[in-house]
Scaffold this motif. Structure first.
Motif, short mmCIF file in Angstrom:
data_model
loop_
_atom_site.label_atom_id
_atom_site.label_comp_id
_atom_site.label_asym_id
_atom_site.label_seq_id
_atom_site.Cartn_x
_atom_site.Cartn_y
_atom_site.Cartn_z
N ILE A 170 0.94 -1.08 -0.15
CA ILE A 170 0.05 0.00 -0.10
C ILE A 170 0.82 1.28 0.20
N SER A 171 0.37 2.19 -0.61
CA SER A 171 1.28 3.67 -0.59
C SER A 171 0.06 4.75 -0.67
N ILE A 172 0.59 5.80 0.09
CA ILE A 172 -0.33 7.15 0.17
C ILE A 172 0.48 8.08 -0.39
N ASN A 173 -0.04 8.73 -1.45
CA ASN A 173 0.69 9.80 -2.19
C ASN A 173 2.01 9.46 -2.23
N GLY A 174 2.36 8.27 -2.65
CA GLY A 174 3.72 7.71 -3.18
C GLY A 174 4.37 7.40 -2.08
N ILE A 190 -1.33 16.09 7.75
CA ILE A 190 -1.11 14.76 8.07
C ILE A 190 0.21 14.34 7.81
N VAL A 191 0.78 13.77 8.84
CA VAL A 191 2.36 13.07 8.42
C VAL A 191 2.52 11.69 8.43
N ILE A 192 2.99 11.29 7.10
CA ILE A 192 3.15 9.92 6.58
C ILE A 192 4.94 9.63 6.23
N ASN A 193 5.20 9.00 7.28
CA ASN A 193 6.55 8.49 7.06
C ASN A 193 7.31 9.91 7.37
N ASP A 194 7.10 10.72 8.26
CA ASP A 194 8.00 11.88 8.44
C ASP A 194 7.68 13.08 7.20
N THR A 195 6.72 12.66 6.25
CA THR A 195 6.65 13.76 5.26
C THR A 195 5.14 14.28 5.58
N GLN A 196 5.17 15.63 5.40
CA GLN A 196 3.53 16.28 5.62
C GLN A 196 3.02 16.02 4.13
N GLU A 197 1.68 15.55 4.53
CA GLU A 197 0.80 15.40 3.24
C GLU A 197 -0.70 15.87 3.61
N ASP A 198 -1.25 16.65 2.44
CA ASP A 198 -2.48 17.18 2.65
C ASP A 198 -3.66 16.51 1.58
N PRO A 199 -4.91 16.55 1.70
CA PRO A 199 -5.92 15.88 0.88
C PRO A 199 -5.66 16.84 -0.60
N ALA A 236 9.55 1.87 -2.94
CA ALA A 236 10.18 1.26 -1.68
C ALA A 236 10.27 2.33 -0.63
N THR A 237 10.12 1.78 0.59
CA THR A 237 10.48 3.08 1.59
C THR A 237 12.13 2.72 2.10
N THR A 238 12.38 3.98 2.78
CA THR A 238 13.73 3.73 3.36
C THR A 238 13.75 2.59 4.49
N ALA A 279 4.88 -1.86 8.34
CA ALA A 279 4.46 -2.00 9.70
C ALA A 279 4.96 -0.79 10.78
N LEU A 280 6.06 -0.16 10.11
CA LEU A 280 6.64 0.90 11.10
C LEU A 280 6.24 2.26 10.33
N SER A 281 5.40 2.28 9.53
CA SER A 281 4.96 3.59 8.91
C SER A 281 4.09 4.47 9.94
N GLU A 282 4.35 5.68 10.00
CA GLU A 282 3.59 6.44 11.09
C GLU A 282 2.33 7.26 10.15
N ILE A 283 1.20 7.45 10.81
CA ILE A 283 0.38 8.26 9.81
C ILE A 283 -0.50 8.95 11.19
N ARG A 284 -0.09 10.39 11.23
CA ARG A 284 -0.55 11.17 12.69
C ARG A 284 -0.98 12.58 11.94
N GLN A 285 -1.88 12.84 12.93
CA GLN A 285 -2.30 14.47 12.62
C GLN A 285 -1.47 15.35 13.12
N ALA A 286 -0.87 16.34 12.56
CA ALA A 286 -0.11 17.30 12.97
C ALA A 286 -0.51 18.67 12.58
N ALA A 287 -1.33 19.64 13.26
CA ALA A 287 -1.76 20.82 13.10
C ALA A 287 -2.95 20.67 12.04
N ASN A 288 -2.71 21.20 10.73
CA ASN A 288 -3.66 21.31 9.74
C ASN A 288 -2.91 20.32 8.42
#
Length: 226
Positions: free
Chosen positions: A137-141, A157-166, A212-214, A146-155
């Protein structure tokens, strides 16, 4: 002494010659049937030599068969380890993958602020896809592992230490129809999103590529029993 008639003498000589001839014939036959002692010894030696050669060839064949079995076993073990390594790399997300699956386009659409996409929505999507058989699975590339983070940060969403928006593009490799049906069943993510004003489309794809991920560096976790 009376003289022997000539006819009787000739008859006696002939009889002696006949007996001598018969004896010679019998001797020749015996020589043909029973070989001389020297020929018999040579034949026995030849038989023993051939028997020893046969045994040596039998041992050589058994040795070569054992070597072949060992190499075949080693080759099978190497193939099994290679498959296990590839599976582990795919599950860990350390290699890019490709295959059939679905592509999901998900955005806020006309949803009011209280119903816009959050990290919880993305986590629910990932869980639904994994439960339906998604293997990658990938979200926005961003590869999800199992170690991926998906969390809300202000306005955002952080995915694998990368800020993503809809909007979010979610790719999932797995059984396409099963993945689609898991999302579009009544009361599922698609119907709920549409009811709350979010825009979502699910498309079948015959071929997707997920990067792939790092690979993370581990400092505390060790393999094997403690």
């Amino acid at each position: 002494m009376l003289p022997v008639p000539w006819g009787a003498s000739r008859w006696a000589v002939g009889l002696g010659a006949l007996i001598l001839g018969m004896m010679l014939a019998v001797q020749v036959r015996l020589q043909r049937v029973v070989p001389p002692p020297t020929d018999t010894n040579q034949l026995l030696t030849l038989l023993r030599t051939e028997d020893a050669r046969k045994q040596a060839l039998t041992r050589e064949v058994a040795h070569l068969q054992a070597l072949l079995n060992q190499r075949m076993t080693a080759a099978a073990a190497a193939r099994r380890l290679s498959r296990e390594l590839t599976t582990a790399q795919i599950l860990a997300g350390t290699v890019p993958v490709h295959g059939p699956g679905i592509e999901v386009q998900w955005s806020n659409g006309t949803a009011p602020p209280g119903y816009q996409l959050t990290d919880i929505d993305l986590l629910l999507m990932v869980n639904e896809l994994r439960a339906a058989g998604a293997e990658a699975i990938s979200i926005n590339g961003q590869r999800i592992t199992a170690l991926s983070e998906i969390r809300q940060a202000a306005n955002y969403i952080v995915i694998n230490d990368t800020q993503e928006d809809p909007p979010f593009t979610i790719d999932a490799i797995g059984p396409p129809k099963t993945l689609r049906d898991a999302l579009t069943l009544p009361g599922g993510l698609v119907s709920v999103s549409q009811q709350e004003g979010r825009s979502i489309t699910v498309s079948l794809r015959s071929m997707l590529t997920i990067p792939a991920t790092t690979a993370p560096s581990l400092s505390y976790a060790k393999a094997g029993p403690s």
